[in-house]
Motif scaffolding. Structure first.
Motif, PDB file in Angstrom:
ATOM      1  N   PHE A 125     -42.659  10.583 -19.371  1.00 32.15           N
ATOM      2  CA  PHE A 125     -42.193  11.929 -19.029  1.00 32.15           C
ATOM      3  C   PHE A 125     -42.742  12.401 -17.683  1.00 32.15           C
ATOM      4  CE2 PHE A 125     -45.969  12.635 -21.694  1.00 32.15           C
ATOM      5  CZ  PHE A 125     -46.728  13.469 -20.879  1.00 32.15           C
ATOM      6  N   LYS A 126     -43.807  11.778 -17.244  1.00 36.57           N
ATOM      7  CA  LYS A 126     -44.356  12.161 -15.952  1.00 36.57           C
ATOM      8  C   LYS A 126     -43.898  11.208 -14.844  1.00 36.57           C
ATOM      9  CE  LYS A 126     -48.521  13.268 -13.422  1.00 36.57           C
ATOM     10  NZ  LYS A 126     -49.930  12.955 -13.216  1.00 36.57           N
ATOM     11  N   THR A 208     -46.237  20.902 -26.777  1.00 36.29           N
ATOM     12  CA  THR A 208     -45.347  21.719 -25.942  1.00 36.29           C
ATOM     13  C   THR A 208     -46.160  22.703 -25.110  1.00 36.29           C
ATOM     14  OG1 THR A 208     -43.559  21.506 -27.537  1.00 36.29           O
ATOM     15  CG2 THR A 208     -43.400  23.347 -25.997  1.00 36.29           C
ATOM     16  N   LEU A 211     -47.889  20.830 -22.380  1.00 37.19           N
ATOM     17  CA  LEU A 211     -46.988  20.328 -21.336  1.00 37.19           C
ATOM     18  C   LEU A 211     -46.368  21.448 -20.511  1.00 37.19           C
ATOM     19  CD1 LEU A 211     -45.348  17.447 -23.363  1.00 37.19           C
ATOM     20  CD2 LEU A 211     -46.556  17.185 -21.197  1.00 37.19           C
ATOM     21  N   THR A 212     -46.346  22.650 -21.055  1.00 33.17           N
ATOM     22  CA  THR A 212     -45.849  23.764 -20.256  1.00 33.17           C
ATOM     23  C   THR A 212     -47.011  24.516 -19.598  1.00 33.17           C
ATOM     24  OG1 THR A 212     -45.752  25.063 -22.295  1.00 33.17           O
ATOM     25  CG2 THR A 212     -43.695  24.124 -21.543  1.00 33.17           C
ATOM     26  N   GLY A 213     -48.217  24.022 -19.807  1.00 34.72           N
ATOM     27  CA  GLY A 213     -49.394  24.632 -19.199  1.00 34.72           C
ATOM     28  C   GLY A 213     -49.827  23.872 -17.948  1.00 34.72           C
ATOM     29  N   PRO A 214     -50.966  24.267 -17.371  1.00 32.98           N
ATOM     30  CA  PRO A 214     -51.382  23.731 -16.064  1.00 32.98           C
ATOM     31  C   PRO A 214     -52.241  22.471 -16.151  1.00 32.98           C
ATOM     32  CG  PRO A 214     -52.834  25.516 -16.706  1.00 32.98           C
ATOM     33  CD  PRO A 214     -51.873  25.329 -17.859  1.00 32.98           C
ATOM     34  N   SER A 250     -58.289  11.802 -10.133  1.00 35.37           N
ATOM     35  CA  SER A 250     -59.625  11.634  -9.576  1.00 35.37           C
ATOM     36  C   SER A 250     -60.647  12.287 -10.513  1.00 35.37           C
ATOM     37  CB  SER A 250     -59.689  12.278  -8.189  1.00 35.37           C
ATOM     38  OG  SER A 250     -59.362  13.642  -8.305  1.00 35.37           O
ATOM     39  N   GLY A 251     -61.907  11.933 -10.332  1.00 37.83           N
ATOM     40  CA  GLY A 251     -62.977  12.434 -11.198  1.00 37.83           C
ATOM     41  C   GLY A 251     -62.966  13.946 -11.380  1.00 37.83           C
ATOM     42  N   PRO A 252     -62.990  14.710 -10.284  1.00 33.84           N
ATOM     43  CA  PRO A 252     -63.054  16.170 -10.430  1.00 33.84           C
ATOM     44  C   PRO A 252     -61.855  16.734 -11.195  1.00 33.84           C
ATOM     45  CG  PRO A 252     -63.454  15.511  -8.142  1.00 33.84           C
ATOM     46  CD  PRO A 252     -63.078  14.269  -8.884  1.00 33.84           C
ATOM     47  N   VAL A 253     -60.669  16.158 -10.994  1.00 34.30           N
ATOM     48  CA  VAL A 253     -59.499  16.756 -11.623  1.00 34.30           C
ATOM     49  C   VAL A 253     -59.444  16.445 -13.120  1.00 34.30           C
ATOM     50  CG1 VAL A 253     -57.721  14.969 -11.217  1.00 34.30           C
ATOM     51  CG2 VAL A 253     -57.098  17.379 -11.206  1.00 34.30           C
ATOM     52  N   HIS A 256     -61.852  18.796 -14.741  1.00 34.69           N
ATOM     53  CA  HIS A 256     -61.274  20.135 -14.737  1.00 34.69           C
ATOM     54  C   HIS A 256     -60.265  20.303 -15.876  1.00 34.69           C
ATOM     55  CE1 HIS A 256     -59.402  23.734 -12.929  1.00 34.69           C
ATOM     56  NE2 HIS A 256     -58.244  23.145 -13.151  1.00 34.69           N
ATOM     57  N   HIS A 257     -59.327  19.359 -16.002  1.00 30.06           N
ATOM     58  CA  HIS A 257     -58.271  19.482 -17.011  1.00 30.06           C
ATOM     59  C   HIS A 257     -58.809  19.311 -18.437  1.00 30.06           C
ATOM     60  CE1 HIS A 257     -55.065  20.158 -14.271  1.00 30.06           C
ATOM     61  NE2 HIS A 257     -55.041  18.941 -13.753  1.00 30.06           N
ATOM     62  N   PRO A 304     -37.985  17.247 -26.341  1.00 27.27           N
ATOM     63  CA  PRO A 304     -39.368  17.078 -26.813  1.00 27.27           C
ATOM     64  C   PRO A 304     -39.864  18.097 -27.836  1.00 27.27           C
ATOM     65  CG  PRO A 304     -39.262  17.517 -24.437  1.00 27.27           C
ATOM     66  CD  PRO A 304     -37.885  17.234 -24.885  1.00 27.27           C
ATOM     67  N   TRP A 327     -44.356  10.995 -25.905  1.00 29.88           N
ATOM     68  CA  TRP A 327     -43.659  11.805 -24.907  1.00 29.88           C
ATOM     69  C   TRP A 327     -43.667  13.289 -25.290  1.00 29.88           C
ATOM     70  CZ3 TRP A 327     -38.519   8.514 -24.109  1.00 29.88           C
ATOM     71  CH2 TRP A 327     -38.866   7.250 -23.634  1.00 29.88           C
TER      72      TRP A 327
ATOM     73  N   ASN B 115     -38.455  22.746 -23.481  1.00 24.99           N
ATOM     74  CA  ASN B 115     -38.082  21.358 -23.214  1.00 24.99           C
ATOM     75  C   ASN B 115     -38.095  21.039 -21.721  1.00 24.99           C
ATOM     76  OD1 ASN B 115     -37.633  20.311 -25.915  1.00 24.99           O
ATOM     77  ND2 ASN B 115     -36.025  21.873 -26.016  1.00 24.99           N
ATOM     78  N   ARG B 116     -38.658  21.946 -20.942  1.00 27.80           N
ATOM     79  CA  ARG B 116     -38.825  21.760 -19.498  1.00 27.80           C
ATOM     80  C   ARG B 116     -37.530  21.323 -18.819  1.00 27.80           C
ATOM     81  NH1 ARG B 116     -42.352  20.350 -23.314  1.00 27.80           N
ATOM     82  NH2 ARG B 116     -42.494  18.187 -22.690  1.00 27.80           N
ATOM     83  N   PHE B 138     -42.511  27.453 -13.030  1.00 30.59           N
ATOM     84  CA  PHE B 138     -41.841  26.145 -12.958  1.00 30.59           C
ATOM     85  C   PHE B 138     -41.040  26.032 -11.666  1.00 30.59           C
ATOM     86  CE2 PHE B 138     -42.739  26.482 -17.420  1.00 30.59           C
ATOM     87  CZ  PHE B 138     -42.873  25.179 -17.865  1.00 30.59           C
ATOM     88  N   LEU B 195     -34.632  11.915 -22.959  1.00 33.97           N
ATOM     89  CA  LEU B 195     -34.790  10.892 -21.934  1.00 33.97           C
ATOM     90  C   LEU B 195     -34.134   9.589 -22.358  1.00 33.97           C
ATOM     91  CD1 LEU B 195     -38.577  11.530 -21.263  1.00 33.97           C
ATOM     92  CD2 LEU B 195     -36.740  11.926 -19.611  1.00 33.97           C
ATOM     93  N   ARG B 222     -34.582  18.384 -14.880  1.00 37.22           N
ATOM     94  CA  ARG B 222     -35.959  18.443 -15.342  1.00 37.22           C
ATOM     95  C   ARG B 222     -36.689  19.512 -14.537  1.00 37.22           C
ATOM     96  NH1 ARG B 222     -40.384  14.189 -15.142  1.00 37.22           N
ATOM     97  NH2 ARG B 222     -40.006  14.081 -12.917  1.00 37.22           N
ATOM     98  N   LYS B 225     -43.932  21.997 -13.755  1.00 37.82           N
ATOM     99  CA  LYS B 225     -44.867  23.089 -13.499  1.00 37.82           C
ATOM    100  C   LYS B 225     -45.204  23.101 -12.011  1.00 37.82           C
ATOM    101  CE  LYS B 225     -47.148  25.590 -15.761  1.00 37.82           C
ATOM    102  NZ  LYS B 225     -46.844  26.993 -16.195  1.00 37.82           N
ATOM    103  N   GLU B 228     -50.813  24.364  -8.860  1.00 37.95           N
ATOM    104  CA  GLU B 228     -51.561  25.613  -8.667  1.00 37.95           C
ATOM    105  C   GLU B 228     -51.794  25.936  -7.205  1.00 37.95           C
ATOM    106  OE1 GLU B 228     -55.205  25.695 -11.116  1.00 37.95           O
ATOM    107  OE2 GLU B 228     -54.081  24.424 -12.504  1.00 37.95           O
ATOM    108  N   VAL B 296     -59.464  22.126  -7.202  1.00 35.37           N
ATOM    109  CA  VAL B 296     -60.519  21.118  -7.225  1.00 35.37           C
ATOM    110  C   VAL B 296     -59.967  19.762  -6.771  1.00 35.37           C
ATOM    111  CG1 VAL B 296     -60.108  20.834  -9.710  1.00 35.37           C
ATOM    112  CG2 VAL B 296     -62.187  19.947  -8.737  1.00 35.37           C
ATOM    113  N   GLU B 297     -58.703  19.480  -7.133  1.00 37.22           N
ATOM    114  CA  GLU B 297     -58.089  18.208  -6.747  1.00 37.22           C
ATOM    115  C   GLU B 297     -57.732  18.215  -5.259  1.00 37.22           C
ATOM    116  OE1 GLU B 297     -54.347  17.265  -8.681  1.00 37.22           O
ATOM    117  OE2 GLU B 297     -54.730  15.128  -8.419  1.00 37.22           O
ATOM    118  N   HIS B 300     -60.805  17.798  -3.140  1.00 39.90           N
ATOM    119  CA  HIS B 300     -61.316  16.440  -3.254  1.00 39.90           C
ATOM    120  C   HIS B 300     -60.491  15.480  -2.391  1.00 39.90           C
ATOM    121  CE1 HIS B 300     -63.051  12.899  -5.185  1.00 39.90           C
ATOM    122  NE2 HIS B 300     -61.820  12.469  -5.392  1.00 39.90           N
TER     123      HIS B 300
END
Lengths: 405, 495
Positions: A125-126, A208, A211-214, A250-253, A256-257, A304, A327, B115-116, B138, B195, B222, B225, B228, B296-297, B300
């Motif tokens: 999905f990504k 859900t 996946l709709t969050g940051p 990467s490590g920091p990200v 963070h997540h 999904p 997914w 469902n994005r 989005f 998909l 599709r 997000k 940030e 942060v990303e 970096h």
């Protein structure tokens, strides 16, 4: 049965032309690791890509690798790993999924096989599916003609996107030799946050939300208790069902997540670091919970947010059903006891309202003969015409996808 | 540019066809008046113009279906058209063809954030999708530079890219479903909100088919997000080799930036004179790198990219510390085309892709071609994926300059293919690069593509004269005796 092993496109073309002249057909094989996937092919001869093997060129900074179709996936993975890259669509290894005669060598499948089946793993999905990373090829069509399509670079819109069409065509349109694929850097770190003890509906809702969050997830799967307990991975089977949320980067990200996920999702959680995280997602990717070969296996792709609902309605209808969600709920892997049949109608009725499709991934041969294994997208007549435009005499893998195609 | 010979019989029947179409559509949806037709005579490739026979502007899928069925029954050619921003002449009309404009199918039908995805009609502008979901955080990722004007239907037809496609993919990687009307009027659906539908990936092959296979009437895209934060870095280099090496080193370090753009000296100067983006005027090459994600990303990765850029010989370096600064860095790049428009009466924008490692050689030979044709060239370059946009500067009012510019452009594209690249990275073949297709493909390669066309459109009524340089009848191509590149019909015109 006679096994042809051409070493070049010219030799493939000879094989195909001979087959046309003999009014015979060919079953196209790579490593045979997924031969049980699809309808059985009744062909006069078999043709393997085994003699068309090896990496042709690899330019890591161009993000492009060219390999011959018969190249084993482990060889490609090793070459990429050396340069800290990978195939981002996370190609699964279905080598342990098929029983008896359909089982291939112990080695992994081939790049040709992965592209021909358009399989992808939890990162789908990504990062996209095999189709999204398939840039170009040369091949022989069912007329015995050598042709090429796509291109040798990552960005190209010259001519029809035939790599998309060949991806997932199960060898019914052409026999490929050299394939060009997009490769990408491997993420530096991988971590997984586990949420314990949710039921399927709550897990789907949590996925859900995630996946709709940051959180920029690269994996979101739900293993009911029975599947979680079977995992070889530490911590996974500890507390009932598991909802697994993967972050990579990467490590920091990843720090963070992961912190944000554990903060934002209540209840008992755990965090898997590198090796454990890799093990868990490999089990999900390769369908370790379904290595038990006695069951019938369906792959159900739905919007999904609907995965758990679809799985639940099937489970009510069909006792003995087991499932996992990948997914973020968009992919339901569902197994049924072999003696009860594939139950295609009941399976497909379950997502009639929300939309989706189902593919019968594993079943006894007799079942695969009588059940519609794939659903043609769009109009069936169009599928017939597309097949005819590549393979008018139905020489290549006849019937593998649809009866009469 | 030679188009298929118009069918005089069809042209003679214009009044009858217009009347019959006006039975199928509201009368105001059929345009037959020669002055009104003028508005449709070209697209973004303005060097070529042709008034269509008629224009139809259906409002619904059912009306699209009715028009196509009518055209198929009457063997009338159809040219689908979105916003008309194609840079390759994909929507160039035919004198004996009906333009099918999708502009009235312009609604966002559904936004499904769970469902994005969003379900939209083809006439919705690319940017309108992102705007509609912006407050929810989005966006729709592909961002062709014409995104305020171009429509999603045209994006599907051309498989449009944009500056962020290195990380987020082209249109084809961001679609979930399509509704398509075939030339016979049949309405088919591919994919949905899920998909990887089973069976042949007809959605995949429809995407980028330049209006030759069917007419898209609904698109499920599709949604992603929105990152940030995003920060950009701009660096000047004393040579394009060094800038190219920096790009390779960034990717080699495992970093896929959201965008990575390069400009050469003429492009830097044109842009700087126009928008004053504080670009280094002493640089031979300019590199813009954008990184996105959580702060942060970004921070970096910026540290790593800064080190790499310095190590590769950057003579100037600036990192955006605010959104305003980031936008200023981009302003120059985004204005590069109009900026070049200020220093030359006309310019011709090319679109080849090359393996990036061949860039110095390609730039060197382009400079030689520039001398040979006595025309200036400025280069902007999607450096991450090797997609080159040379802008050939010319003056259409000077006799012979357009032709010289076209020859120069064709030589550049031949060069792209010669070094292992392709004719077009994102603008499409259209009419512009049609006759160059044999540079990249053999007769057999093209025949297989045309056979696929025949599977969808056996009478070749949809957008004929685009993409393929040869006229091959489907029935002839279907026969098995056509072998070894022999032309089945040498008497048929090659146009």
């Amino acid at each position: 049965m006679e096994l042809l092993s051409p070493a070049s496109l010219e030799e493939v073309a000879d094989c195909v032309r001979s087959a046309i002249a003999d009014k015979a057909s060919l079953e196209i094989l790579g490593a045979s690791s997924k031969r049980g996937f699809g309808r059985p092919v009744d062909a006069a001869k078999q043709l393997t890509t085994a003699a068309m093997s090896g990496i042709v060129s690899y330019h890591p900074e161009e993000l492009v690798l060219v390999a011959r179709a018969g190249t084993h996936m482990d060889e490609i993975a090793a070459a990429l790993e050396e340069k800290n890259q990978h195939l981002a669509f996370e190609p699964p290894d279905f080598g342990k999924l098929y029983p008896g005669d359909d089982a291939g060598s112990n080695r992994t499948g081939t790049i040709g096989g992965i592209l021909a089946t358009n399989l992808s793993g939890p990162r789908r999905f990504k990062a996209g599916a095999a189709r999204d990373h398939f840039l170009g090829f040369n091949a022989v069509n069912g007329r015995g003609e050598i042709f090429k399509a796509g291109g040798p670079v990552v960005k190209n819109v010259t001519g029809y996107d035939l790599p998309k069409l060949l991806a997932g065509s199960f060898g019914t349109l052409a026999v490929m030799d050299e394939v060009t694929v997009k490769v990408l850097p491997r993420p530096e770190k991988t971590r997984t946050v586990l949420l314990y003890g949710l039921d399927a509906a709550a897990a789907n809702a949590a996925m859900t939300k995630a996946l709709t969050g940051p959180y920029d997830l690269s994996g979101a799967a739900f293993l009911p208790q029975i599947q979680a307990q079977a995992s070889q991975c530490d911590y996974v089977g500890a507390q009932g069902s598991v909802t697994a949320l993967r972050v990579e980067g990467s490590g920091p990200v990843v720090d963070h997540h992961c912190a944000a996920l554990r903060r934002d999702f209540g209840g008992p959680t755990e965090e898997l670091h590198s090796a454990n995280s890799i093990t868990l997602w490999r089990e999900i990717r390769d369908l370790a919970p379904f290595f038990d070969v006695d069951t019938i296996l369906w792959r159900i792709s739905v919007p999904p947010a609907h995965g758990a609902g679809v799985a639940a309605s099937i489970a009510i209808d069909l006792p003995g059903a087991n499932f996992l969600l990948d997914w973020g709920g968009g992919l339901v892997w569902l197994s049924l006891p072999a003696d009860g049949g594939a139950n295609a109608e009941k399976i497909r009725r379950a997502f009639q309202r929300c939309g989706g499709h189902a593919t019968l991934v594993r079943a006894p041969e007799a079942e695969r003969r009588k059940v519609q294994v794939f659903e043609a997208d769009g109009a069936k007549a169009l599928t017939d015409e597309v097949k005819r435009s590549f393979d008018p005499e139905r020489v290549l893998n006849p019937g593998r996808m649809h009866e009469g195609v | 540019m030679l188009m298929p010979a118009p069918d005089t019989n069809t042209i003679a029947q214009k009044a009858r066809l217009a009347a019959a179409l006006a039975e199928l559509l509201p009368p105001e949806s059929v345009i037959a008046d020669p002055i009104a037709l003028k508005a449709y005579e070209s697209d973004g490739l303005t060097a070529y113009r042709q008034s269509p026979l008629l224009v139809t502007l259906p409002r619904t899928t059912a009306e699209v279906s009715a028009v196509l069925r009518f055209c198929a029954e009457n063997k009338v050619k159809v040219v689908p058209r979105g916003a008309g921003t194609s840079l390759s002449g994909g929507a160039l009309p035919l004198a004996d063809g009906v333009v099918l404009g999708l502009g009235k199918l312009n609604k966002i039908l559904e936004i499904d954030l769970e469902n994005r995805c969003a379900v939209v009609q083809p006439g919705v502008q690319n940017l309108a999708i992102s705007n509609a979901v912006a407050t929810a955080g989005f966006y729709y990722a592909p961002d062709p530079s014409s995104q305020i004007a171009c429509t999603i239907g045209g994006n599907v037809a051309e498989n449009s890219g944009g500056v962020h496609c290195l990380k987020y993919g082209l249109t084809t990687n961001n679609l979930l479903g399509l509704e398509v009307v075939l030339i016979n009027g049949e309405v088919v659906r591919f994919g949905g909100k899920h998909l990887d539908a089973g069976g042949y990936d007809l959605m995949g092959v429809m995407t980028g088919s330049e209006g030759l296979l069917g007419v898209v009437t609904e698109v499920t895209v599709r949604l992603l997000k929105r990152p940030e934060t995003a920060r950009a870095l701009v660096a000047g280099f004393p040579s394009s080799e060094q800038a190219g090496a920096a790009v390779a080193a960034v990717i080699g370090a495992g970093i896929i930036p959201a965008g990575m753009e390069m400009m050469d000296r003429p492009a830097i100067h044109a842009a700087e004179d126009f928008v004053h983006a504080d670009y280094p005027l002493d640089a031979e090459a300019l590199l813009i790198v954008e990184l996105d994600g959580p702060a942060v990303e970004c921070n970096h990765l910026l540290t790593s990219v800064t080190e790499i850029v310095r190590a590769n010989g950057a003579t100037s370096l600036r990192v955006s510390e605010s959104e305003a600064e980031r936008l200023k860095i981009w302003a120059g790049r985004k204005a590069a085309f109009p900026a070049v428009g200020r220093i030359s009466p006309d310019y011709y924008c090319m679109d080849g892709t090359i393996p990036r490692r061949r860039l110095p050689e390609v730039l060197q030979r382009m400079a030689e071609l520039s001398k040979k044709y006595e025309l200036r060239v400025a280069n902007v370059f999607h450096a991450g994926d090797g997609n080159l946009h040379p802008l050939v500067l010319y003056d259409a009012n000077k006799p012979g300059e357009l032709e010289r510019a076209e020859h120069f452009g064709a030589d550049i594209l031949r060069l792209c293919v010669e070094v292992g690249g392709v004719l077009t990275g994102e603008h499409g073949v259209g009419v512009e690069k049609r006759d160059l297709m044999p540079e990249m493909f053999t007769e057999l390669d093209l025949d297989q593509q045309i056979r696929l066309k025949c599977a969808f459109d056996p009478d070749q009524l949809l957008n004929p004269g685009k993409v393929f340089p040869n006229l091959h009848r489907c029935a002839e191509l279907g026969r098995m005796h056509v072998r070894g590149g022999a032309l089945p019909h040498p008497e048929l015109p090659r146009f």
